[in-house]
Design an enzyme around this catalytic site. Structure first.
Site, PDB file in Angstrom:
ATOM      1  N   ASP A 172       3.420   5.344   6.956  1.00 25.73           N
ATOM      2  CA  ASP A 172       2.710   5.030   5.721  1.00 25.73           C
ATOM      3  C   ASP A 172       1.230   5.359   5.854  1.00 25.73           C
ATOM      4  O   ASP A 172       0.708   5.599   6.944  1.00 25.73           O
ATOM      5  CB  ASP A 172       2.963   3.595   5.267  1.00 25.73           C
ATOM      6  CG  ASP A 172       2.281   2.542   6.118  1.00 25.73           C
ATOM      7  OD1 ASP A 172       2.502   1.352   5.855  1.00 25.73           O
ATOM      8  OD2 ASP A 172       1.512   2.894   7.049  1.00 25.73           O
ATOM      9  N   ASN A 180      -6.708   2.695  -3.116  1.00 24.90           N
ATOM     10  CA  ASN A 180      -6.439   2.547  -4.548  1.00 24.90           C
ATOM     11  C   ASN A 180      -7.500   1.695  -5.237  1.00 24.90           C
ATOM     12  O   ASN A 180      -7.974   2.017  -6.323  1.00 24.90           O
ATOM     13  CB  ASN A 180      -5.061   1.909  -4.758  1.00 24.90           C
ATOM     14  CG  ASN A 180      -4.005   2.927  -5.160  1.00 24.90           C
ATOM     15  OD1 ASN A 180      -4.328   4.030  -5.574  1.00 24.90           O
ATOM     16  ND2 ASN A 180      -2.747   2.543  -5.043  1.00 24.90           N
ATOM     17  N   HIS A 185      -6.216   4.407  -9.294  1.00 23.62           N
ATOM     18  CA  HIS A 185      -4.821   4.810  -9.123  1.00 23.62           C
ATOM     19  C   HIS A 185      -4.599   6.308  -9.327  1.00 23.62           C
ATOM     20  O   HIS A 185      -3.689   6.889  -8.717  1.00 23.62           O
ATOM     21  CB  HIS A 185      -3.932   3.999 -10.074  1.00 23.62           C
ATOM     22  CG  HIS A 185      -3.815   2.566  -9.676  1.00 23.62           C
ATOM     23  ND1 HIS A 185      -3.022   2.138  -8.644  1.00 23.62           N
ATOM     24  CD2 HIS A 185      -4.425   1.448 -10.167  1.00 23.62           C
ATOM     25  CE1 HIS A 185      -3.118   0.825  -8.500  1.00 23.62           C
ATOM     26  NE2 HIS A 185      -3.967   0.382  -9.423  1.00 23.62           N
ATOM     27  N   ASP A 189      -2.706   8.493  -6.629  1.00 23.01           N
ATOM     28  CA  ASP A 189      -1.541   9.367  -6.842  1.00 23.01           C
ATOM     29  C   ASP A 189      -1.779  10.752  -6.239  1.00 23.01           C
ATOM     30  O   ASP A 189      -0.872  11.353  -5.653  1.00 23.01           O
ATOM     31  CB  ASP A 189      -1.247   9.496  -8.333  1.00 23.01           C
ATOM     32  CG  ASP A 189      -0.700   8.204  -8.934  1.00 23.01           C
ATOM     33  OD1 ASP A 189      -0.374   7.281  -8.166  1.00 23.01           O
ATOM     34  OD2 ASP A 189      -0.625   8.125 -10.182  1.00 23.01           O
ATOM     35  N   GLU A 216       3.500   3.622  -0.590  1.00 29.63           N
ATOM     36  CA  GLU A 216       2.804   4.600   0.243  1.00 29.63           C
ATOM     37  C   GLU A 216       3.565   4.910   1.528  1.00 29.63           C
ATOM     38  O   GLU A 216       3.027   5.519   2.454  1.00 29.63           O
ATOM     39  CB  GLU A 216       1.403   4.090   0.596  1.00 29.63           C
ATOM     40  CG  GLU A 216       1.353   2.925   1.578  1.00 29.63           C
ATOM     41  CD  GLU A 216       1.456   1.562   0.910  1.00 29.63           C
ATOM     42  OE1 GLU A 216       1.027   0.564   1.528  1.00 29.63           O
ATOM     43  OE2 GLU A 216       1.960   1.485  -0.226  1.00 29.63           O
TER      44      GLU A 216
END
Length: 331
Positions: A172, A180, A185, A189, A216
């Site tokens: 991760d 974030n 966000h 992304d 993630e």
């Protein structure tokens, strides 16, 4: 056809193979086998789009070949058409009950064979498109969790059958919640997509699978890969993600990095020597695919605890094979 297709013809009569091959000329690459066991192995290795199968053959019959293929997750979705001189209703019924999609009598009529093959190839490609859409993560373009679970189980069954190593990476993005919160966000992304592209490049063999595990977290399935090979892939992932040089102001490392957990089942693993009895009796599976995922998760936690931007390997403990529930399949 929208892509190159492959058709496997199985018949112990070489002249019949030639006749069918001529009838379907131009519809795809043609493979052939003259024995049932060879056909099963070829289907597993080459993953044809369609199989034209003689019902009656010496050794393993066509019906038994079909039964084996439909019982194997790696070949169960390949459509099978029986081509046989035995056209009795009972034979056709048996073939269809085994999962065949069609039944063609001998002597063949080339135009009929070509038309039916063309129809079933179109159906197969349409189903493949739907399956890809259903198994793809919309944001990253990687395989989704459903596809990951299916791949792990499929490769685990291959371990039992072939006794070849199998490895799994779970990883991760370090401090992704902070990323974030700080960048928003939309940037989050974009970060996920950038990391996903790295994973897709690192899962470079056709048999490898990079997937989004959730949030993630990501995973890479590495068939026929020992712990040493898996650790090299993990290091490559870490190096290439860091080389993206994506700024991460709220991380102690200053850029986006990942932590990776590595789990493997190979000749160095506890329980490997028991594979022979498991392959003889798959219902007594020594260690499940789901449990391998749990080992990778434990390794990922160790990588985080050690400071992140690193990988850790976690060995399968011998006691795992003595605990209740550890000797059952993950079916």
């Amino acid at each position: 056809m929208e892509r190159a297709t492959t058709i496997l013809i199985v018949d112990d009569d070489v002249s019949a193979v030639r006749a069918v091959s001529k009838a379907i000329s131009g519809l795809g690459q043609v493979l052939f086998a003259t024995q049932g066991d060879a056909a099963v192995e070829l289907a597993r290795q080459q993953q044809p789009d369609l199989i034209l199968l003689d019902a009656q053959m010496p050794g393993i019959s066509g019906f038994e070949v079909c039964r084996i293929l439909k019982g194997d997750p790696s070949t169960s979705n390949i459509p099978v058409i029986f081509v046989t001189a035995h056209t009795e209703a009972s034979m056709e019924e048996e073939g269809l009950e085994l999962g065949a999609v069609d039944f063609i009598g001998k002597p063949i009529r080339p135009a009929i064979v070509a038309a039916r093959v063309k129809t079933h190839l179109h159906l197969k490609l349409a189903m493949d498109r739907l399956n890809r859409q259903a198994q793809t993560d919309g944001m990253t373009g990687l395989a989704n969790r459903r596809a990951l679970d299916q791949s792990i189980e499929r490769e685990w069954q291959s371990v039992l059958r072939t006794q070849r190593a199998f490895s799994l990476l779970l990883l991760d993005i370090d401090f992704f919640k902070r990323y974030n919160d700080h960048y928003g966000h939309l940037m989050g992304d974009e970060c996920l997509s950038a990391v996903a592209r790295v994973l897709a490049r690192c899962a470079e063999r056709p048999m490898d699978l990079a997937a989004r595990y959730g949030g993630e977290e990501f995973a890479i399935v590495l068939p026929e890969t020992t712990r040493d090979g898996a650790c090299r892939v993990a290091d490559k992932v870490i190096e290439n993600v860091r080389a993206l040089n994506i700024a991460h102001a709220t991380s102690e490392l200053g850029v986006v990095t990942v932590s990776v957990g590595v789990a493997s089942f190979d000749a160095q693993s506890a329980g490997w020597s028991l594979l022979n009895q498991a392959s003889a009796n798959p219902s007594e599976l020594l260690f499940s695919a789901a449990q391998l995922l749990s080992v990778a998760d434990k390794a990922l936690y160790a990588a985080k605890q050690s400071g992140r931007n690193s990988s850790r390997f976690e060995a399968i403990e011998a006691r795992a094979f003595d605990e209740p529930g550890m000797l059952t399949s993950s079916n």
